[in-house]
Design a protein around this motif. Structure first.
Motif, PDB file in Angstrom:
ATOM      1  N   ARG A 114       0.810  -1.211   0.000  1.00  0.00           N
ATOM      2  CA  ARG A 114       0.000   0.000   0.000  1.00  0.00           C
ATOM      3  C   ARG A 114       0.849   1.268   0.000  1.00  0.00           C
ATOM      4  N   ASP A 115       2.104   1.160   0.449  1.00  0.00           N
ATOM      5  CA  ASP A 115       2.967   2.348   0.480  1.00  0.00           C
ATOM      6  C   ASP A 115       3.175   2.916  -0.921  1.00  0.00           C
ATOM      7  N   TYR A 116       3.270   2.019  -1.920  1.00  0.00           N
ATOM      8  CA  TYR A 116       3.441   2.490  -3.296  1.00  0.00           C
ATOM      9  C   TYR A 116       2.216   3.273  -3.753  1.00  0.00           C
ATOM     10  N   LEU A 117       1.038   2.783  -3.392  1.00  0.00           N
ATOM     11  CA  LEU A 117      -0.198   3.444  -3.803  1.00  0.00           C
ATOM     12  C   LEU A 117      -0.369   4.773  -3.075  1.00  0.00           C
ATOM     13  N   ASP A 118      -0.059   4.769  -1.788  1.00  0.00           N
ATOM     14  CA  ASP A 118      -0.177   6.012  -1.017  1.00  0.00           C
ATOM     15  C   ASP A 118       0.812   7.071  -1.514  1.00  0.00           C
ATOM     16  N   ALA A 119       1.995   6.616  -1.947  1.00  0.00           N
ATOM     17  CA  ALA A 119       2.981   7.569  -2.482  1.00  0.00           C
ATOM     18  C   ALA A 119       2.449   8.240  -3.742  1.00  0.00           C
ATOM     19  N   GLY A 120       1.772   7.453  -4.585  1.00  0.00           N
ATOM     20  CA  GLY A 120       1.191   8.027  -5.794  1.00  0.00           C
ATOM     21  C   GLY A 120       0.092   9.028  -5.475  1.00  0.00           C
ATOM     22  N   ARG A 121      -0.725   8.721  -4.453  1.00  0.00           N
ATOM     23  CA  ARG A 121      -1.784   9.654  -4.069  1.00  0.00           C
ATOM     24  C   ARG A 121      -1.190  10.934  -3.494  1.00  0.00           C
ATOM     25  N   THR A 122      -0.092  10.785  -2.746  1.00  0.00           N
ATOM     26  CA  THR A 122       0.571  11.966  -2.183  1.00  0.00           C
ATOM     27  C   THR A 122       1.069  12.891  -3.288  1.00  0.00           C
ATOM     28  N   LEU A 123       1.472  12.295  -4.416  1.00  0.00           N
ATOM     29  CA  LEU A 123       1.957  13.080  -5.546  1.00  0.00           C
ATOM     30  C   LEU A 123       0.817  13.663  -6.376  1.00  0.00           C
ATOM     31  N   GLY A 124      -0.415  13.347  -5.996  1.00  0.00           N
ATOM     32  CA  GLY A 124      -1.567  13.908  -6.698  1.00  0.00           C
ATOM     33  C   GLY A 124      -1.990  13.127  -7.932  1.00  0.00           C
ATOM     34  N   LEU A 125      -1.512  11.897  -8.067  1.00  0.00           N
ATOM     35  CA  LEU A 125      -1.879  11.082  -9.227  1.00  0.00           C
ATOM     36  C   LEU A 125      -3.303  10.572  -9.075  1.00  0.00           C
ATOM     37  N   SER A 126      -3.991  10.386 -10.205  1.00  0.00           N
ATOM     38  CA  SER A 126      -5.355   9.875 -10.170  1.00  0.00           C
ATOM     39  C   SER A 126      -5.352   8.390  -9.830  1.00  0.00           C
ATOM     40  N   GLU A 127      -6.507   7.904  -9.364  1.00  0.00           N
ATOM     41  CA  GLU A 127      -6.607   6.488  -8.984  1.00  0.00           C
ATOM     42  C   GLU A 127      -6.386   5.572 -10.184  1.00  0.00           C
ATOM     43  N   TRP A 128      -6.888   5.967 -11.347  1.00  0.00           N
ATOM     44  CA  TRP A 128      -6.712   5.127 -12.535  1.00  0.00           C
ATOM     45  C   TRP A 128      -5.261   5.138 -13.000  1.00  0.00           C
ATOM     46  N   TYR A 129      -4.595   6.288 -12.868  1.00  0.00           N
ATOM     47  CA  TYR A 129      -3.175   6.346 -13.224  1.00  0.00           C
ATOM     48  C   TYR A 129      -2.364   5.444 -12.293  1.00  0.00           C
ATOM     49  N   ILE A 130      -2.661   5.503 -11.010  1.00  0.00           N
ATOM     50  CA  ILE A 130      -1.972   4.636 -10.046  1.00  0.00           C
ATOM     51  C   ILE A 130      -2.241   3.171 -10.354  1.00  0.00           C
ATOM     52  N   PHE A 131      -3.481   2.875 -10.742  1.00  0.00           N
ATOM     53  CA  PHE A 131      -3.835   1.485 -11.037  1.00  0.00           C
ATOM     54  C   PHE A 131      -3.049   0.957 -12.230  1.00  0.00           C
ATOM     55  N   PHE A 132      -3.012   1.719 -13.321  1.00  0.00           N
ATOM     56  CA  PHE A 132      -2.370   1.235 -14.544  1.00  0.00           C
ATOM     57  C   PHE A 132      -0.844   1.322 -14.493  1.00  0.00           C
ATOM     58  N   ARG A 133      -0.298   2.327 -13.834  1.00  0.00           N
ATOM     59  CA  ARG A 133       1.136   2.544 -13.875  1.00  0.00           C
ATOM     60  C   ARG A 133       1.889   2.011 -12.650  1.00  0.00           C
ATOM     61  N   VAL A 134       1.172   1.764 -11.562  1.00  0.00           N
ATOM     62  CA  VAL A 134       1.831   1.294 -10.343  1.00  0.00           C
ATOM     63  C   VAL A 134       1.312  -0.072  -9.918  1.00  0.00           C
ATOM     64  N   GLN A 135       0.013  -0.153  -9.611  1.00  0.00           N
ATOM     65  CA  GLN A 135      -0.542  -1.386  -9.054  1.00  0.00           C
ATOM     66  C   GLN A 135      -0.554  -2.538 -10.052  1.00  0.00           C
ATOM     67  N   LEU A 136      -0.966  -2.253 -11.272  1.00  0.00           N
ATOM     68  CA  LEU A 136      -1.077  -3.315 -12.276  1.00  0.00           C
ATOM     69  C   LEU A 136       0.278  -3.940 -12.625  1.00  0.00           C
ATOM     70  N   PRO A 137       1.330  -3.157 -12.872  1.00  0.00           N
ATOM     71  CA  PRO A 137       2.630  -3.786 -13.154  1.00  0.00           C
ATOM     72  C   PRO A 137       3.150  -4.644 -12.003  1.00  0.00           C
ATOM     73  N   LEU A 138       2.942  -4.189 -10.757  1.00  0.00           N
ATOM     74  CA  LEU A 138       3.419  -4.956  -9.611  1.00  0.00           C
ATOM     75  C   LEU A 138       2.632  -6.254  -9.423  1.00  0.00           C
ATOM     76  N   ALA A 139       1.353  -6.223  -9.789  1.00  0.00           N
ATOM     77  CA  ALA A 139       0.503  -7.404  -9.627  1.00  0.00           C
ATOM     78  C   ALA A 139       0.470  -8.284 -10.865  1.00  0.00           C
ATOM     79  N   ALA A 140       1.218  -7.906 -11.906  1.00  0.00           N
ATOM     80  CA  ALA A 140       1.134  -8.601 -13.192  1.00  0.00           C
ATOM     81  C   ALA A 140       1.368 -10.106 -13.111  1.00  0.00           C
ATOM     82  N   PRO A 141       2.390 -10.605 -12.386  1.00  0.00           N
ATOM     83  CA  PRO A 141       2.597 -12.064 -12.347  1.00  0.00           C
ATOM     84  C   PRO A 141       1.387 -12.831 -11.813  1.00  0.00           C
ATOM     85  N   GLY A 142       0.782 -12.335 -10.730  1.00  0.00           N
ATOM     86  CA  GLY A 142      -0.401 -12.999 -10.191  1.00  0.00           C
ATOM     87  C   GLY A 142      -1.587 -12.922 -11.128  1.00  0.00           C
TER      88      GLY A 142
END
Length: 222
Positions: A114-142
């Motif tokens: 969650r720290d990665y996601l919270d860091a993106g929110r702190t930077l003012g990134l949108s939820e969809w941007y965080i999802f596609f550029r942060v969360q999705l790549p990290l979760a890709a193997p699963g």
């Protein structure tokens, strides 16, 4: 079309549909704030996983049969008879394999630190941007592991396909239905050959799934 090619074609189309639908469903359920509501949606989306395939096929036939409102709508407006067509095999495979993709994608997304996601929110990134550029790549193997598992489930689907699509040679007779027909007709050599094909595909799926699962465990939390 041969049962093997028909099964591969069905599983491929159903796999693509399941991949995107399951991923979007996982994202949507994870974004629900109320635990009770989230639990209800999770139960509904997982339901085809615990229902007998014939029961799932019965509901599909009840909804998409030519004498039902939905089935009649597609027939009248699009001239598409869903029941007992190749599209019905895709529909059956998609429904029964969807929960596997959904559960895998949801679990992979939840494991992202969650720290990665919270860091993106702190930077003012949108939820969809965080999802596609942060969360999705990290979760890709699963997520890929779930997609492979869903593809294999679609390839081996039998009960729901028999109910909604039937066992029409060259049209809806997938490999599992072909095995059943071969055994019923006493053509055991054909059945042995087709069973061997299914076993080989299943083994490859297990190997790939284990590979991506290990990668997911190593990389999701950085």
């Amino acid at each position: 079309m041969s049962p093997l090619l028909l099964s591969m074609k069905t599983a491929a189309v159903a796999g693509i549909l399941t991949f995107f639908l399951g991923l979007l469903a996982a994202k949507g359920v994870n974004s629900i704030k109320r635990p009770g509501v989230r639990m209800i949606f999770d139960g509904l989306l997982t339901l085809p996983l615990v229902l007998p395939p014939t029961v799932a096929g019965f509901f599909l036939l009840y909804i998409f049969g030519v004498n039902r409102p939905v089935g009649r709508f597609f027939l009248d407006f699009f001239s598409w008879k869903i029941a007992f067509s190749w599209g019905a095999t895709v529909l059956a495979a998609t429904v029964v394999s969807f929960p596997l993709m959904y559960r895998s994608a949801r679990g992979a997304l939840e494991q992202v630190d969650r720290d990665y996601l919270d860091a993106g929110r702190t930077l003012g990134l949108s939820e969809w941007y965080i999802f596609f550029r942060v969360q999705l790549p990290l979760a890709a193997p699963g997520i890929l592991s779930g997609g492979i598992l869903a593809f294999a489930r679609g390839l081996g689907e039998f009960g729901a396909t028999a109910m909604i699509a039937g066992n029409i040679a060259g049209k809806t007779r997938t490999l599992p239905l072909s095995i059943y027909s071969a055994v019923a007709a006493g053509r055991m050599e054909d059945a042995y050959r087709e069973v061997a094909i299914i076993v080989v595909f299943s083994f490859v799926v297990v190997v790939l799934m284990n590979y991506f699962t290990k990668r997911s465990g190593k990389g999701v939390r950085g």
